[in-house]
Design a protein around this motif. Structure first.
Motif, PDB file in Angstrom:
ATOM      1  N   THR A  61       0.820  -1.211   0.000  1.00 32.93           N
ATOM      2  CA  THR A  61       0.000   0.000   0.000  1.00 32.93           C
ATOM      3  C   THR A  61       0.854   1.262   0.000  1.00 32.93           C
ATOM      4  OG1 THR A  61      -0.071   0.075   2.420  1.00 32.93           O
ATOM      5  CG2 THR A  61      -1.799  -1.211   1.288  1.00 32.93           C
ATOM      6  N   GLY A  62       2.136   1.130   0.298  1.00 37.03           N
ATOM      7  CA  GLY A  62       3.037   2.273   0.424  1.00 37.03           C
ATOM      8  C   GLY A  62       3.382   2.591   1.854  1.00 37.03           C
ATOM      9  N   ASP A  75       7.135  -3.717  -5.973  1.00 40.13           N
ATOM     10  CA  ASP A  75       6.523  -2.607  -6.697  1.00 40.13           C
ATOM     11  C   ASP A  75       7.291  -1.299  -6.550  1.00 40.13           C
ATOM     12  OD1 ASP A  75       4.485  -1.846  -8.510  1.00 40.13           O
ATOM     13  OD2 ASP A  75       3.318  -0.905  -6.898  1.00 40.13           O
ATOM     14  N   SER A  76       8.576  -1.379  -6.216  1.00 39.45           N
ATOM     15  CA  SER A  76       9.373  -0.152  -6.089  1.00 39.45           C
ATOM     16  C   SER A  76       9.396   0.697  -7.357  1.00 39.45           C
ATOM     17  CB  SER A  76      10.813  -0.500  -5.681  1.00 39.45           C
ATOM     18  OG  SER A  76      10.863  -0.926  -4.341  1.00 39.45           O
ATOM     19  N   ASN A 107       7.092   1.571  -9.107  1.00 42.14           N
ATOM     20  CA  ASN A 107       5.909   2.421  -9.078  1.00 42.14           C
ATOM     21  C   ASN A 107       5.776   3.185  -7.764  1.00 42.14           C
ATOM     22  OD1 ASN A 107       4.841   1.629 -11.666  1.00 42.14           O
ATOM     23  ND2 ASN A 107       4.345  -0.353 -10.739  1.00 42.14           N
ATOM     24  N   ARG A 108       6.803   3.113  -6.908  1.00 44.26           N
ATOM     25  CA  ARG A 108       6.760   3.743  -5.589  1.00 44.26           C
ATOM     26  C   ARG A 108       8.019   4.584  -5.394  1.00 44.26           C
ATOM     27  NH1 ARG A 108       1.985   3.948  -2.708  1.00 44.26           N
ATOM     28  NH2 ARG A 108       0.753   2.100  -3.215  1.00 44.26           N
ATOM     29  N   GLU A 110       8.794   6.608  -3.279  1.00 42.70           N
ATOM     30  CA  GLU A 110       9.196   6.735  -1.876  1.00 42.70           C
ATOM     31  C   GLU A 110       9.978   5.527  -1.382  1.00 42.70           C
ATOM     32  OE1 GLU A 110       4.842   5.184  -1.616  1.00 42.70           O
ATOM     33  OE2 GLU A 110       6.169   6.203  -3.037  1.00 42.70           O
ATOM     34  N   PHE A 111       9.972   4.425  -2.143  1.00 39.76           N
ATOM     35  CA  PHE A 111      10.742   3.238  -1.775  1.00 39.76           C
ATOM     36  C   PHE A 111      12.173   3.367  -2.301  1.00 39.76           C
ATOM     37  CE2 PHE A 111       6.924   0.037  -1.647  1.00 39.76           C
ATOM     38  CZ  PHE A 111       6.459   0.656  -0.500  1.00 39.76           C
TER      39      PHE A 111
END
Length: 333
Positions: free
Chosen positions: A193-194, A304-305, A307-308, A310-311
């Motif tokens: 979910t982030g 899913d980094s 698309n994230r 912040e990761f």
């Protein structure tokens, strides 16, 4: 099958997917037994459970099988609902790695396997040159996975061994400790979910040794979503170190007395309690692997980094090297 030996361990490597196919270690009485699930070598081409495999080009899940890199969208074929899992249907787990010769090293032996994934394979940009080196020294198995590219791409590589320190049957009695005070909650598609959620007050608080069954019995909506543990934990600095490697996990099987310590240089470790094993996997000794009869600890970057933002980044560019280091230390209590 390639065999590596030290005084304490015997390791079998299958070139198909550069797999950890066998790992034998002594129990507290000195009796040697298998501690990973493996197939007959001729059965690996049909494997869909990733037993012992080197997985990628992107380990774990990419939401929608889609990511954007440098302003361009790329599509990876979905192979788990709408998600791309472990690099999609044509991943490194089914690559024909070329194996070099076994070489002697202090305290044991080593072998390096190589494979080149062509530009555009499974939708990923760049020609990716991958090497996997297995080194056994005394009670330790070191796995180093390295990759370079000729075009910007995304990479997340790990080993997907299934462990059972007692030799067979449910793993609910295994006591697991994870050096992590945060984990990544997931949605119904098992995509993060982030949020990096605190483990405190939840069954994900495995900072003290906890039997797998006890954690599962505690109940939590996230356990319901995944059918058990199938989550990434954020590795912290609370455990012992070995040079640049940090301890991610320690597991003890009380009957045999065997222990497993996992150290890595990766930011996360996926703890999977074997929820999707359903008896269809026939092992090399004829046994069938049933639900929760093995567990996985997969050091890696976060799912899913790509698309994230912040990761932590998983972008690899020409002139750089991706490197994943995993140390598996077997012992007894």
């Amino acid at each position: 099958m390639i065999t590596l030996r030290s005084a304490e361990l015997t390791v079998g490597i299958a070139p198909h997917g550069a797999r950890l196919a066998r790992l034998s270690a002594p129990d507290r009485d000195g009796t040697t037994g298998e501690v990973v699930l493996g197939l007959a070598e001729e059965d690996y081409p049909a494997d869909r459970a990733y037993l012992g495999a080197t997985v990628g080009r992107y380990a774990n899940r990419i939401a929608g099988g889609r990511f954007v890199l440098d302003g361009r969208a790329y599509e990876v074929p979905a192979n788990e609902g709408t998600s791309a899992l472990h690099g999609g249907p044509v991943g490194l787990d089914h690559a024909a790695f070329a194996a070099g010769g076994v070489r002697e090293v202090p305290g044991g032996q080593a072998v390096t396997l190589r494979h080149t994934s062509p530009d555009g394979e499974s939708g990923f940009p760049g020609t990716l040159a991958v090497t996997v080196t297995y080194t056994v020294r005394g009670p330790e198995l070191h796995i180093t996975i390295a990759a370079t590219t000729d075009r910007p791409t995304v990479v997340n590589l790990t080993n997907h061994a299934y462990f059972h320190l007692g030799g067979g049957g449910p793993v609910g009695g295994h006591e697991v400790r994870l050096h992590a005070d945060r984990y990544l909650p997931v949605d119904d598609a098992l995509i993060p979910t982030g949020e990096l959620a605190p483990v405190e007050g939840t069954p994900f608080d495995l900072r003290v040794p906890t039997a797998v069954d006890a954690g599962l019995a505690a109940g939590h909506p996230q356990l319901d979503v995944a059918g058990g543990y199938d989550h990434t934990f954020v590795v912290d600095d609370s455990g012992p170190r070995a040079g640049e490697l940090r301890a991610a996990a320690h597991v003890r099987e009380p009957v045999s007395g065997r222990t497993l310590t996992v150290l890595t240089d990766q930011p996360g470790v996926q703890f999977y309690s074997g929820n999707m094993l359903d008896g269809s996997v026939v092992l090399h000794d004829g046994r069938r692997a049933g639900r929760r009869e093995a567990f996985c600890l997969e050091p890696q970057h976060f799912p899913d980094s790509p698309n994230r933002p912040e990761f932590p980044s998983t972008v690899l560019r020409p002139g750089e090297e991706h490197r994943t280091r995993i140390l598996l230390r077997l012992g007894t209590d």
